[in-house]
Write a protein that holds these residues in place. Structure first.
Motif, PDB file in Angstrom:
ATOM      1  N   ASN A 213       0.823  -1.217   0.000  1.00  0.00           N
ATOM      2  CA  ASN A 213       0.000   0.000   0.000  1.00  0.00           C
ATOM      3  C   ASN A 213       0.854   1.263   0.000  1.00  0.00           C
ATOM      4  N   ALA A 214       1.949   1.235   0.746  1.00  0.00           N
ATOM      5  CA  ALA A 214       2.842   2.401   0.760  1.00  0.00           C
ATOM      6  C   ALA A 214       3.472   2.588  -0.620  1.00  0.00           C
ATOM      7  N   VAL A 215       3.856   1.491  -1.252  1.00  0.00           N
ATOM      8  CA  VAL A 215       4.487   1.549  -2.575  1.00  0.00           C
ATOM      9  C   VAL A 215       3.492   2.079  -3.612  1.00  0.00           C
ATOM     10  N   LEU A 216       2.242   1.656  -3.517  1.00  0.00           N
ATOM     11  CA  LEU A 216       1.229   2.064  -4.508  1.00  0.00           C
ATOM     12  C   LEU A 216       1.082   3.577  -4.577  1.00  0.00           C
ATOM     13  N   ARG A 217       1.248   4.244  -3.445  1.00  0.00           N
ATOM     14  CA  ARG A 217       1.106   5.715  -3.417  1.00  0.00           C
ATOM     15  C   ARG A 217       2.214   6.415  -4.204  1.00  0.00           C
ATOM     16  N   GLU A 218       3.362   5.715  -4.369  1.00  0.00           N
ATOM     17  CA  GLU A 218       4.550   6.371  -4.931  1.00  0.00           C
ATOM     18  C   GLU A 218       4.735   6.168  -6.429  1.00  0.00           C
ATOM     19  N   VAL A 219       4.242   5.036  -6.957  1.00  0.00           N
ATOM     20  CA  VAL A 219       4.756   4.593  -8.259  1.00  0.00           C
ATOM     21  C   VAL A 219       3.952   5.102  -9.454  1.00  0.00           C
ATOM     22  N   ASP A 220       4.604   5.080 -10.624  1.00  0.00           N
ATOM     23  CA  ASP A 220       3.909   5.352 -11.883  1.00  0.00           C
ATOM     24  C   ASP A 220       3.182   4.100 -12.364  1.00  0.00           C
ATOM     25  N   CYS A 221       3.776   2.949 -12.060  1.00  0.00           N
ATOM     26  CA  CYS A 221       3.199   1.684 -12.545  1.00  0.00           C
ATOM     27  C   CYS A 221       3.407   0.592 -11.510  1.00  0.00           C
ATOM     28  N   VAL A 222       2.343  -0.153 -11.251  1.00  0.00           N
ATOM     29  CA  VAL A 222       2.509  -1.382 -10.466  1.00  0.00           C
ATOM     30  C   VAL A 222       2.347  -2.547 -11.441  1.00  0.00           C
ATOM     31  N   TYR A 223       3.371  -3.399 -11.483  1.00  0.00           N
ATOM     32  CA  TYR A 223       3.410  -4.532 -12.420  1.00  0.00           C
ATOM     33  C   TYR A 223       3.227  -5.796 -11.588  1.00  0.00           C
ATOM     34  N   MET A 224       1.991  -6.306 -11.587  1.00  0.00           N
ATOM     35  CA  MET A 224       1.668  -7.486 -10.776  1.00  0.00           C
ATOM     36  C   MET A 224       2.054  -8.759 -11.531  1.00  0.00           C
TER      37      MET A 224
END
Ligand code: CP
Length: 306
Positions: A213-224
């Motif tokens: 959740n912390a990472v999601l706030r920062e990134v341009d793209c989340v690659y699952m």
């Protein structure tokens, strides 16, 4: 005789090539069909299951005006089942086809096969090794969305230990200045040291973080990515890793409005289907982009373009 143009690993590409490939793929996305490869034949040889890679390569060849010869399951329906070596199979197929697309379960199989191929061979995934054509279509999707690759912050999430797509994508992203990578993975699925060392050598900033959740706030793209049950030797280890990280509408809401969610697919539980209607969900567009990028790659290896 000139050497065939094989596609084996992401490290073989440079930025000018990638830019030209993306221009060609964008042009093909506009045109949708061409007759460039009338009379040419593509052999698809898949020793592991596939939906996107095999069908998109085959559709790409047909859309270019060419033909396809294929086996539904090379492990069962090619002479592999009688004990024929990969080397002999590739030698023989080189006499029937103008280009070979191969998926295999062993790391390094594509490189080994290419040594015996007298026509271009494209690596459609070699075990937990690499999946370079997937990485190119992933990069194309990022470029399509952000109109740049420099400076992007991408989180790679899930099975980073066995995931060939994330390995190939990390190699490609490392070519662009200012790119940052954050690895989010269960303890048993961490990214291997070879990629971390490569990124360090290329001065790419990377870190590991367990707080999605912390990472999601920062990134341009989340690659699952999917936790790949088929590669685990220990079922208990798989069960500990499965479902560790999951995207739902609630945590996607934490992302910036211009960020995107990608996934090479297939997915299991790691992206709730309720996320599909979110404008940030880019994974079906990503799969569609495979068609244009693979059309461009087939033209490139056959020296019909570039
Ligand atoms: N992304 C990908 O390689 O999907 P398939 O296994 O369906 O080809």
């Amino acid at each position: 005789m000139t050497e065939p143009r094989h596609i084996i690993e992401s490290q073989q590409f440079d930025r000018p090539f990638i830019a030209a490939l993306f221009d060609k793929a964008a042009e093909l996305a506009e045109r949708e069909r061409t007759g460039d490869l009338h009379g040419y034949t593509l052999a698809s040889l898949f020793y592991e299951p596939s939906t996107r890679t095999r069908f998109s390569f085959e559709a790409a060849m047909y859309r270019l005006g060419g033909n396809v010869i294929t086996t539904e399951n090379a492990r069962e329906f090619s002479s592999f089942a009688k004990g024929e070596s990969l080397e002999d199979t590739i030698r023989v197929l080189s006499g029937y086809a103008d280009v070979i697309v191969m998926r295999h379960s062993e790391i390094g199989a594509a490189k080994r096969a290419a040594e015996f191929a007298t026509v271009p061979l494209l690596n459609a995934g070699d075990g937990a090794g690499q999946h370079p054509t997937q990485a190119l279509l992933d990069l194309f999707t990022l470029h399509q969305h952000f109109d740049r690759l420099e400076g992007l912050h991408v989180a790679l999430v899930g099975d980073l230990r066995y995931g060939r797509t994330v390995r190939s994508l990390a190699y490609l992203l490392a070519k662009y200045p200012g790119v940052r990578l954050t690895f989010v993975a269960p303890a048993v699925c961490q990214m291997h040291g070879d990629i971390k060392e490569y990124l360090a050598r290329q001065d790419v900033k990377w870190r590991e973080d367990g707080d999605l959740n912390a990472v999601l706030r920062e990134v341009d793209c989340v690659y699952m990515t999917r936790i790949q049950k088929e590669r685990f030797l220990d079922t208990h280890e798989y069960e500990r890793a499965y479902n560790s990280y999951r995207l739902t509408p609630e945590n996607v809401a934490l992302m910036r409005t211009d960020a995107i969610v990608m996934h090479p697919l297939p997915r299991l539980g790691e992206i709730d289907p309720a996320v599909d209607d979110d404008p940030r969900a880019a994974y079906f567009q990503q799969a569609r982009n495979g068609l244009w990028v693979r059309m461009a790659l087939i033209l490139y290896v056959l020296n019909v373009w570039g």
